[in-house]
Write a protein that holds these residues in place. Structure first.
Motif, PDB file in Angstrom:
ATOM      1  N   LEU A   1      -7.692 -16.540  45.384  1.00 37.18           N
ATOM      2  CA  LEU A   1      -7.648 -15.114  45.070  1.00 37.18           C
ATOM      3  C   LEU A   1      -7.083 -14.271  46.211  1.00 37.18           C
ATOM      4  N   GLY A   2      -6.800 -14.903  47.342  1.00 31.01           N
ATOM      5  CA  GLY A   2      -6.275 -14.166  48.487  1.00 31.01           C
ATOM      6  C   GLY A   2      -7.308 -13.285  49.148  1.00 31.01           C
ATOM      7  N   LEU A   3      -8.571 -13.719  49.096  1.00 33.96           N
ATOM      8  CA  LEU A   3      -9.671 -12.947  49.676  1.00 33.96           C
ATOM      9  C   LEU A   3     -10.262 -13.675  50.871  1.00 33.96           C
ATOM     10  N   SER A   4     -10.925 -12.922  51.720  1.00 34.00           N
ATOM     11  CA  SER A   4     -11.689 -13.562  52.783  1.00 34.00           C
ATOM     12  C   SER A   4     -12.923 -14.188  52.151  1.00 34.00           C
ATOM     13  N   MET A   5     -13.453 -15.170  52.824  1.00 32.67           N
ATOM     14  CA  MET A   5     -14.661 -15.833  52.332  1.00 32.67           C
ATOM     15  C   MET A   5     -15.806 -14.824  52.212  1.00 32.67           C
ATOM     16  N   SER A   6     -15.950 -13.956  53.182  1.00 28.12           N
ATOM     17  CA  SER A   6     -17.056 -12.996  53.152  1.00 28.12           C
ATOM     18  C   SER A   6     -16.909 -12.018  51.985  1.00 28.12           C
ATOM     19  N   ALA A   7     -15.684 -11.559  51.716  1.00 27.16           N
ATOM     20  CA  ALA A   7     -15.478 -10.649  50.582  1.00 27.16           C
ATOM     21  C   ALA A   7     -15.794 -11.353  49.276  1.00 27.16           C
ATOM     22  N   TYR A   8     -15.311 -12.578  49.132  1.00 31.84           N
ATOM     23  CA  TYR A   8     -15.576 -13.320  47.899  1.00 31.84           C
ATOM     24  C   TYR A   8     -17.079 -13.491  47.683  1.00 31.84           C
ATOM     25  N   CYS A   9     -17.789 -13.885  48.717  1.00 34.77           N
ATOM     26  CA  CYS A   9     -19.236 -14.100  48.603  1.00 34.77           C
ATOM     27  C   CYS A   9     -19.962 -12.818  48.225  1.00 34.77           C
ATOM     28  N   ARG A  10     -19.546 -11.697  48.794  1.00 35.47           N
ATOM     29  CA  ARG A  10     -20.181 -10.423  48.446  1.00 35.47           C
ATOM     30  C   ARG A  10     -19.989 -10.101  46.973  1.00 35.47           C
ATOM     31  N   TYR A  11     -18.797 -10.393  46.441  1.00 37.12           N
ATOM     32  CA  TYR A  11     -18.547 -10.157  45.015  1.00 37.12           C
ATOM     33  C   TYR A  11     -19.411 -11.090  44.169  1.00 37.12           C
ATOM     34  N   GLU A  12     -19.448 -12.368  44.524  1.00 34.69           N
ATOM     35  CA  GLU A  12     -20.191 -13.325  43.716  1.00 34.69           C
ATOM     36  C   GLU A  12     -21.702 -13.092  43.797  1.00 34.69           C
ATOM     37  N   LEU A  13     -22.171 -12.528  44.886  1.00 37.94           N
ATOM     38  CA  LEU A  13     -23.593 -12.212  45.023  1.00 37.94           C
ATOM     39  C   LEU A  13     -23.949 -10.833  44.458  1.00 37.94           C
ATOM     40  N   GLY A  14     -22.934 -10.069  44.058  1.00 35.65           N
ATOM     41  CA  GLY A  14     -23.188  -8.745  43.499  1.00 35.65           C
ATOM     42  C   GLY A  14     -23.477  -7.683  44.537  1.00 35.65           C
ATOM     43  N   LYS A  15     -23.119  -7.962  45.785  1.00 34.47           N
ATOM     44  CA  LYS A  15     -23.367  -6.985  46.853  1.00 34.47           C
ATOM     45  C   LYS A  15     -22.252  -5.966  46.976  1.00 34.47           C
ATOM     46  N   ARG A  16     -21.078  -6.281  46.439  1.00 32.88           N
ATOM     47  CA  ARG A  16     -19.940  -5.359  46.427  1.00 32.88           C
ATOM     48  C   ARG A  16     -19.217  -5.499  45.112  1.00 32.88           C
ATOM     49  N   GLU A  17     -18.508  -4.456  44.737  1.00 36.71           N
ATOM     50  CA  GLU A  17     -17.713  -4.475  43.513  1.00 36.71           C
ATOM     51  C   GLU A  17     -16.237  -4.550  43.894  1.00 36.71           C
ATOM     52  N   PRO A  18     -15.492  -5.439  43.250  1.00 38.37           N
ATOM     53  CA  PRO A  18     -14.063  -5.552  43.567  1.00 38.37           C
ATOM     54  C   PRO A  18     -13.271  -4.357  43.048  1.00 38.37           C
ATOM     55  N   THR A  19     -12.150  -4.109  43.688  1.00 40.47           N
ATOM     56  CA  THR A  19     -11.244  -3.055  43.229  1.00 40.47           C
ATOM     57  C   THR A  19     -10.571  -3.507  41.934  1.00 40.47           C
ATOM     58  N   ALA A  20      -9.912  -2.578  41.280  1.00 42.23           N
ATOM     59  CA  ALA A  20      -9.208  -2.895  40.042  1.00 42.23           C
ATOM     60  C   ALA A  20      -8.137  -3.962  40.277  1.00 42.23           C
ATOM     61  N   SER A  21      -7.438  -3.884  41.400  1.00 45.38           N
ATOM     62  CA  SER A  21      -6.395  -4.879  41.664  1.00 45.38           C
ATOM     63  C   SER A  21      -6.983  -6.265  41.881  1.00 45.38           C
ATOM     64  N   VAL A  22      -8.136  -6.350  42.531  1.00 45.87           N
ATOM     65  CA  VAL A  22      -8.797  -7.643  42.732  1.00 45.87           C
ATOM     66  C   VAL A  22      -9.290  -8.178  41.389  1.00 45.87           C
ATOM     67  N   LEU A  23      -9.828  -7.314  40.543  1.00 41.61           N
ATOM     68  CA  LEU A  23     -10.247  -7.742  39.208  1.00 41.61           C
ATOM     69  C   LEU A  23      -9.067  -8.303  38.424  1.00 41.61           C
ATOM     70  N   GLY A  24      -7.927  -7.651  38.525  1.00 39.32           N
ATOM     71  CA  GLY A  24      -6.723  -8.135  37.851  1.00 39.32           C
ATOM     72  C   GLY A  24      -6.299  -9.497  38.353  1.00 39.32           C
ATOM     73  N   THR A  25      -6.363  -9.686  39.660  1.00 38.54           N
ATOM     74  CA  THR A  25      -6.022 -10.981  40.249  1.00 38.54           C
ATOM     75  C   THR A  25      -6.991 -12.057  39.789  1.00 38.54           C
TER      76      THR A  25
END
Length: 69
Positions: free
Chosen positions: A25-49
């Motif tokens: 997905l072209g993400l850092s490991m920490s960003a990906y983990c935050r999304y998968e744990l529900g601690k952060r919400e991805p931007t629209a472009s990340v959702l599209g990717t």
């Protein structure tokens, strides 16, 4: 089902580790983990990717529908 659950389900279907999903997905490991744990919400472009990478719709990722495409 919400986004973190969908992300985990789709990742596991591909037998990817979190590191592999983050790289795909072209993400850092920490960003990906935050999304998968529900601690952060991805931007629209990340959702599209994510949708493109997993071959599903954004609505499916967000749990708005159970139809993948």
């Amino acid at each position: 089902m919400d986004l973190p659950q969908r992300m985990k389900e789709l990742r596991q279907e591909r037998r990817w580790k979190q590191e592999e999903a983050a790289a795909a997905l072209g993400l850092s490991m920490s960003a990906y983990c935050r999304y998968e744990l529900g601690k952060r919400e991805p931007t629209a472009s990340v959702l599209g990717t994510m949708a493109d990478t997993y071959g599903v719709s954004v609505d499916y990722l967000l749990g708005r529908t159970d139809q993948r495409a």
